[in-house]
Design a protein around this motif. Structure first.
Motif, short mmCIF file in Angstrom:
data_model
loop_
_atom_site.label_atom_id
_atom_site.label_comp_id
_atom_site.label_asym_id
_atom_site.label_seq_id
_atom_site.Cartn_x
_atom_site.Cartn_y
_atom_site.Cartn_z
N VAL A 7 7.75 -7.07 19.52
CA VAL A 7 7.21 -5.72 19.36
C VAL A 7 8.33 -4.69 19.30
O VAL A 7 8.35 -3.82 18.40
CB VAL A 7 6.23 -5.40 20.52
N PHE A 8 9.27 -4.75 20.22
CA PHE A 8 10.33 -3.75 20.24
C PHE A 8 11.33 -3.95 19.10
O PHE A 8 11.95 -2.98 18.64
CB PHE A 8 11.03 -3.77 21.60
N TYR A 9 11.48 -5.17 18.62
CA TYR A 9 12.30 -5.39 17.43
C TYR A 9 11.67 -4.70 16.22
O TYR A 9 12.37 -4.04 15.43
CB TYR A 9 12.46 -6.89 17.18
N ILE A 10 10.35 -4.85 16.08
CA ILE A 10 9.66 -4.20 14.97
C ILE A 10 9.74 -2.69 15.11
O ILE A 10 9.96 -1.95 14.13
CB ILE A 10 8.19 -4.67 14.91
N TYR A 11 9.58 -2.19 16.34
CA TYR A 11 9.55 -0.74 16.56
C TYR A 11 10.90 -0.10 16.23
O TYR A 11 10.95 0.95 15.56
CB TYR A 11 9.16 -0.45 18.01
N PHE A 12 11.99 -0.69 16.69
CA PHE A 12 13.30 -0.08 16.49
C PHE A 12 13.85 -0.28 15.08
O PHE A 12 14.76 0.43 14.66
CB PHE A 12 14.30 -0.62 17.52
N HIS A 13 13.31 -1.25 14.34
CA HIS A 13 13.77 -1.48 12.97
C HIS A 13 12.84 -0.87 11.92
O HIS A 13 13.11 -0.97 10.73
CB HIS A 13 13.92 -2.99 12.69
N ALA A 14 11.74 -0.28 12.39
CA ALA A 14 10.80 0.33 11.45
C ALA A 14 11.41 1.62 10.87
O ALA A 14 12.04 2.40 11.57
CB ALA A 14 9.48 0.64 12.14
N GLY A 15 11.20 1.82 9.60
CA GLY A 15 11.68 3.04 8.95
C GLY A 15 13.08 2.95 8.37
O GLY A 15 13.51 3.83 7.62
N ARG A 16 13.83 1.91 8.75
CA ARG A 16 15.20 1.77 8.19
C ARG A 16 15.17 1.33 6.74
O ARG A 16 16.03 1.69 5.95
CB ARG A 16 16.00 0.77 9.03
N VAL A 17 14.17 0.51 6.41
CA VAL A 17 14.02 0.03 5.04
C VAL A 17 12.66 0.47 4.53
O VAL A 17 11.66 0.33 5.24
CB VAL A 17 14.16 -1.51 4.97
N GLU A 18 12.63 0.99 3.32
CA GLU A 18 11.37 1.44 2.76
C GLU A 18 10.47 0.24 2.47
O GLU A 18 10.89 -0.72 1.82
CB GLU A 18 11.62 2.22 1.47
N GLU A 19 9.26 0.32 2.94
CA GLU A 19 8.32 -0.80 2.79
C GLU A 19 7.69 -0.75 1.41
O GLU A 19 7.21 0.30 0.96
CB GLU A 19 7.24 -0.73 3.87
N PRO A 20 7.65 -1.89 0.71
CA PRO A 20 7.11 -1.89 -0.65
C PRO A 20 5.59 -1.76 -0.69
O PRO A 20 5.04 -1.30 -1.68
CB PRO A 20 7.56 -3.24 -1.20
N TYR A 21 4.93 -2.17 0.39
CA TYR A 21 3.46 -2.15 0.40
C TYR A 21 2.97 -1.36 1.61
O TYR A 21 3.46 -1.54 2.72
CB TYR A 21 2.89 -3.56 0.46
N VAL A 22 2.04 -0.49 1.35
CA VAL A 22 1.37 0.26 2.41
C VAL A 22 -0.13 0.21 2.16
O VAL A 22 -0.57 0.03 1.02
CB VAL A 22 1.85 1.73 2.48
N SER A 23 -0.89 0.35 3.20
CA SER A 23 -2.34 0.39 3.08
C SER A 23 -2.83 1.79 3.45
O SER A 23 -2.20 2.50 4.24
CB SER A 23 -3.00 -0.65 3.99
N ILE A 24 -3.92 2.19 2.85
CA ILE A 24 -4.52 3.50 3.08
C ILE A 24 -5.73 3.34 3.98
O ILE A 24 -6.64 2.56 3.68
CB ILE A 24 -4.93 4.18 1.75
N THR A 25 -5.74 4.03 5.11
CA THR A 25 -6.90 4.01 6.01
C THR A 25 -7.54 5.38 6.02
O THR A 25 -6.86 6.41 5.94
CB THR A 25 -6.48 3.65 7.44
N LYS A 26 -8.83 5.38 6.11
CA LYS A 26 -9.60 6.63 6.15
C LYS A 26 -10.25 6.77 7.52
O LYS A 26 -10.96 5.87 7.97
CB LYS A 26 -10.67 6.64 5.06
N LYS A 27 -9.97 7.88 8.16
CA LYS A 27 -10.53 8.18 9.47
C LYS A 27 -11.17 9.56 9.43
O LYS A 27 -10.69 10.47 8.73
CB LYS A 27 -9.45 8.15 10.55
#
Length: 443
Positions: free
Chosen positions: A86-106
């Motif tokens: 979890v903390f590996y994902i958290y601290f490395h998130a945002g460093r590389v642009e993700e090619p795929y994103v999903s759209i959520t509606k709230k």
């Protein structure tokens, strides 16, 4: 991206409580108390195994062919590895642009009767963190009510029998109580997010504080009542526990059979009918374990696709707390009647009063939470005060005698009054006629 603090808290409580249980079981072994040693180990290792299974099941590690992760779970190191991930994902998130994103509606909370729908981009890293948070929340609930709650009851029972509270045992009981309260808090948050999944829900600190106080009073008083009762009436402890447990275990199944719904098949595609039945039994087992000690905010509904009842039922909540208060009062009464010499220096009436007031304080904090601090209170069809008022009106209607009976009682009373008046007038007339009779006889 939100900091995964809940994952860290779950891991700290899990590791601290397991380590304290192992140390305390070693102390019991050194003192020659083998029975307390094995029971302490049982209530420590059994929930550990269930936590590993739940994490593997939620992350679908069996179908993803991850033998190293499965091995670490077998070695009871699964939560530690997951937290590192979890903390590996958290601290490395945002460093590389993700090619795929999903759209959520709230939908936002209604303001002036209008609710606006918003769209949000969710990347793969944030989606993985959301899955990890959900998995750790469920693991905390399992750890709390299938491990920490029986463990706290056992250790407090040992303290009462031995009339001694050691430092190791007191630390362990505090950790167990914190684990239970945290598990109940996560259960409340899970219930809110499941029921109002279409809305963007944010829980304020005041709501967390109300839930913490509500669950602390409720669980502490419930455990104390069970320990006091079992210390004087050991032979009746098992029937009380079994009636409570199996009543809540079979309740969702009875509702499912009454609904005549088809057997749920959409839990997991890889599961057979037998596997699905086992998962449902484990779910109702956990549901019964929660309701043994406190109100389960997540209500199981087996004929629902999500297996959760998303409606807000104030009647069920009111009936639960009324019956639980009556049960606690009855168990305390039995303890007061049959208490032994180990409570010679305990002011029994004061202790009973404190426990009943403590349970009432739990109900008070619950009412404050639902009335003022619930993040989705604007979506309630009726407030809890209105629900409680209607419940009390319904109970008064049940307790009120039928109108025909009242009319018959009034008619009988009226006829009795008429008969009494007629007989009294007759007596007076006879008394008035007696002087004439006596005068004639004298003549």
């Amino acid at each position: 991206m939100k900091f995964p603090g809940s994952v860290l808290v779950s891991l700290i409580l899990f590791v601290a409580e397991t380590a304290a249980a192992l140390c305390l079981s070693g102390a019991y072994r050194a003192a020659g108390d083998r029975m307390w040693q094995w029971l302490t180990l049982l209530f420590a290792l059994l929930p550990c195994a269930l936590v590993q299974l739940s994490l593997v099941f939620i992350h679908r590690d069996v179908s993803r062919d991850r033998p190293l992760v499965l091995l670490l779970h077998i070695l009871q190191l699964g939560p530690l590895v997951r937290c590192v991930e979890v903390f590996y994902i958290y601290f490395h998130a945002g460093r590389v642009e993700e090619p795929y994103v999903s759209i959520t509606k709230k939908r936002q909370m209604p303001k002036d009767g209008y609710s606006e729908e918003i769209e949000k981009e969710v990347g793969q890293a944030e989606g993985k963190l959301c899955t990890h948070r959900s998995a750790f929340s469920r693991a905390s609930v399992i750890q709390a009510f299938l491990g920490s709650a029986p463990q706290l009851t056992l250790q407090l029972y040992i303290c009462v029998l031995q009339q001694e509270i050691t430092a190791a045992r007191s630390i362990f009981m505090v950790l167990s109580l914190l684990s239970i309260v945290y598990g109940a808090l996560r259960c409340n948050i899970l219930a809110i997010k499941i029921k109002y999944d279409d809305y963007d829900v944010s829980v304020k600190p005041a709501a967390y504080l109300c839930i913490f106080m509500w669950r602390s009073f409720e669980i502490a008083t419930r455990v104390t009542v069970l320990v006091l009762f079992s210390s004087v009436l050991q032979i009746w402890t098992l029937p009380v526990v079994l009636v409570n447990f199996f009543g809540f275990f079979f309740y969702p199944w009875i509702l499912f059979w009454q609904s005549k719904s088809p057997f749920p098949e959409n839990i997991e595609k890889a599961l057979s009918r037998v596997g699905t039945t086992i998962v449902l039994c484990l779910l109702t087992f956990l549901y019964a374990g929660i309701n043994m000690f406190c109100w389960s905010a997540v209500q199981v509904k087996l004929n629902d696709p999500d297996l959760i009842n998303k409606s807000q039922n104030w009647y069920r909540l009111t009936v639960y707390y009324m019956l639980r208060f009556i049960e606690n009062a009855f168990l305390l009464l039995m303890w007061y009647v049959y208490k032994t010499d180990i409570y010679l220096y305990v002011c029994a009436p004061l202790l009973v009063l404190q426990l009943l007031i403590g349970y009432c304080m739990a109900v008070l904090f619950m009412l404050v939470f639902y009335q003022f601090c619930h993040p989705c209170k604007k979506l309630f069809s009726s407030s809890i005060s209105e629900g409680l008022l209607s419940c009390f009106k319904f109970l008064c209607f049940i307790c009120k005698p039928p109108k025909s009976t009242v009319l018959m009682d009034k008619a009988e009373m009226k006829s009795e009054n008429t008969d009494e008046a007629w007989s009294s007038s007759k007596t007076i007339d006879s008394q008035k006629g007696n002087p004439h009779q006596s005068a004639s006889s004298n003549a």
